[in-house]
Motif scaffolding. Structure first.
Motif, PDB file in Angstrom:
ATOM      1  N   ASP A 112       1.465   6.282  13.335  1.00  0.00           N
ATOM      2  CA  ASP A 112       2.078   4.953  13.298  1.00  0.00           C
ATOM      3  C   ASP A 112       1.995   4.268  14.656  1.00  0.00           C
ATOM      4  O   ASP A 112       1.847   3.047  14.739  1.00  0.00           O
ATOM      5  N   VAL A 126       0.849  -1.197   0.000  1.00  0.00           N
ATOM      6  CA  VAL A 126       0.000   0.000   0.000  1.00  0.00           C
ATOM      7  C   VAL A 126       0.882   1.244   0.000  1.00  0.00           C
ATOM      8  O   VAL A 126       1.746   1.407   0.873  1.00  0.00           O
ATOM      9  N   VAL A 127       0.661   2.120  -0.994  1.00  0.00           N
ATOM     10  CA  VAL A 127       1.510   3.310  -1.164  1.00  0.00           C
ATOM     11  C   VAL A 127       0.628   4.551  -1.302  1.00  0.00           C
ATOM     12  O   VAL A 127       0.075   4.814  -2.370  1.00  0.00           O
ATOM     13  N   ARG A 136      -3.889   5.197   4.075  1.00  0.00           N
ATOM     14  CA  ARG A 136      -3.504   3.810   4.356  1.00  0.00           C
ATOM     15  C   ARG A 136      -4.735   2.939   4.591  1.00  0.00           C
ATOM     16  O   ARG A 136      -4.802   1.777   4.152  1.00  0.00           O
ATOM     17  N   ILE A 149       0.295  -7.568   4.323  1.00  0.00           N
ATOM     18  CA  ILE A 149       0.290  -6.179   3.864  1.00  0.00           C
ATOM     19  C   ILE A 149       1.585  -5.502   4.277  1.00  0.00           C
ATOM     20  O   ILE A 149       2.064  -5.667   5.412  1.00  0.00           O
ATOM     21  N   HIS A 171       3.267  -1.516   4.121  1.00  0.00           N
ATOM     22  CA  HIS A 171       3.081  -0.098   3.820  1.00  0.00           C
ATOM     23  C   HIS A 171       4.420   0.508   3.391  1.00  0.00           C
ATOM     24  O   HIS A 171       5.457   0.245   4.006  1.00  0.00           O
ATOM     25  N   GLY A 215      -6.184   1.923   1.356  1.00  0.00           N
ATOM     26  CA  GLY A 215      -5.392   0.862   0.750  1.00  0.00           C
ATOM     27  C   GLY A 215      -5.653  -0.485   1.386  1.00  0.00           C
ATOM     28  O   GLY A 215      -5.816  -1.501   0.685  1.00  0.00           O
ATOM     29  N   VAL A 216      -5.711  -0.529   2.710  1.00  0.00           N
ATOM     30  CA  VAL A 216      -5.953  -1.791   3.420  1.00  0.00           C
ATOM     31  C   VAL A 216      -7.325  -2.347   3.073  1.00  0.00           C
ATOM     32  O   VAL A 216      -7.500  -3.561   2.868  1.00  0.00           O
ATOM     33  N   TRP A 238       6.077   0.984   8.232  1.00  0.00           N
ATOM     34  CA  TRP A 238       6.682   0.555   6.975  1.00  0.00           C
ATOM     35  C   TRP A 238       7.839  -0.435   7.134  1.00  0.00           C
ATOM     36  O   TRP A 238       8.325  -0.951   6.136  1.00  0.00           O
ATOM     37  N   ASP A 286       5.961   4.432   2.148  1.00  0.00           N
ATOM     38  CA  ASP A 286       5.735   5.849   1.865  1.00  0.00           C
ATOM     39  C   ASP A 286       6.327   6.187   0.500  1.00  0.00           C
ATOM     40  O   ASP A 286       7.421   5.710   0.149  1.00  0.00           O
TER      41      ASP A 286
END
Length: 317
Positions: free
Chosen positions: A183, A11-12, A80, A92, A94, A83-84, A160, A96
């Motif tokens: 985070d 996921v970006v 995010r 998954i 992550h 994306g999830v 990440w 950046d």
């Protein structure tokens, strides 16, 4: 034939990273592990980032990639979340969009997850500055120690550097709505759901520190401290309300102490009125008399002194 779900979803989120996104995307599309779907979330970027991404997608026709365009800018954690919600992978990761990764990052993390039966696999990373680099090494710890180290701010909580089983993002999972300490909120919830956490002693991620992390849209400076404290309080209150037996009382005490110290050392107090300062102080310290948090009387006094200093600092009305 029905399409088989990918093993990993990456996921970006994208927001104003046209200077950096090509390096990020090429590092992802060049991964040695191929059973990956890439989910790019356009958080209403104001520059040419998406155009660059679309050009790169044309160069890699075999890559499975989706661009999701949000209707309004909601910030990094909500991007995010989008994306999830659209991810289909077993795990998954992550990333950046102003950072980049080593060519075998996904392969190394996924193979470790499968071999150990891990819900989360962590790795080291390199912080990239304009004139130097700095390697950051995580100290492998048993699950309970890792979890409590996160809660007490003794271990970085970046998302990440962690490959995570998708099922941990269950229906009760909460993504914060602001970009400060987001985070911490995400990783602490994930850790709480883990049964097995593994580590790889390699630096597989490159974290750009010279960019100011463009994915974070401009914030009202007056609200930054409040956002940080609110996100920390979310985890603190969730532990208290659920009576999480994995967390020892001294850890909760360290959480409160860290919140107080964090509030004192931040150079943002001039943006708060006395009434706002009092609200923050009361929010942080009101738990002390009611609960056994492993605080000695000296730590309670120290925290209250820290917070009184917070109140006495110059302010705006």
């Amino acid at each position: 034939m029905d399409r088989v779900d990918p093993k990993v979803s990456v996921v970006v989120p994208i927001y104003n990273v046209e200077k950096y996104i090509e390096r990020c995307v090429r590092s992802l599309f060049g991964q040695t592990f191929k059973d990956v779907e890439y989910i790019f979330v356009d958080d209403c970027t104001k520059d040419g980032s998406v155009a660059i991404l679309e050009r790169l997608l044309g160069e890699y026709p075999s890559i499975s990639a989706t661009i999701i365009r949000k209707e309004k800018n909601e910030g990094l954690p909500q991007a995010r979340k989008t994306g999830v919600e659209n991810a289909k992978g077993e795990y998954i990761l992550h990333v950046d969009s102003d950072d980049w990764v080593e060519p075998d990052m996904v392969e190394a993390l996924y193979n470790k997850a499968i071999s150990d039966g891990a819900d989360m696999v962590c790795c080291n990373w390199v912080e990239e500055y304009d004139d130097h680099t700095k390697e950051i090494t995580l100290t492998p710890k048993p699950y309970n120690e890792h979890y409590e180290s996160l809660l007490a701010f003794e271990m970085p909580a970046y998302v990440w550097c962690r490959l995570v089983r998708r099922s941990l993002y269950d229906q009760d999972f909460t993504f914060p709505t602001n970009n400060m300490w987001e985070d911490y909120v995400i990783t602490c919830q994930l850790m709480k759901r883990c049964k097995q956490v593994s580590f790889i002693p390699r630096s597989l991620y490159h974290y750009l520190r010279s960019n100011g992390k463009s994915i974070c849209n401009s914030e009202d400076v007056k609200n930054i401290l409040r956002q940080e404290i609110n996100n920390i309080f979310f985890i603190y209150q969730s532990i208290l309300s659920e009576r999480d037996l994995k967390v020892k009382s001294p850890t909760l005490g360290r959480m409160l102490f860290a919140m107080g110290w964090h509030a004192v050392r931040r150079n943002l107090f001039k943006n708060f009125s006395n009434a706002e300062k009092r609200m923050l102080v009361d929010g942080i310290t009101h738990q002390l008399p009611q609960r056994n948090l492993g605080f000695t009387i000296f730590k309670q006094i120290a925290l209250r002194l820290h917070m009184q200093c917070f109140l006495w600092l110059p302010h705006k009305e």
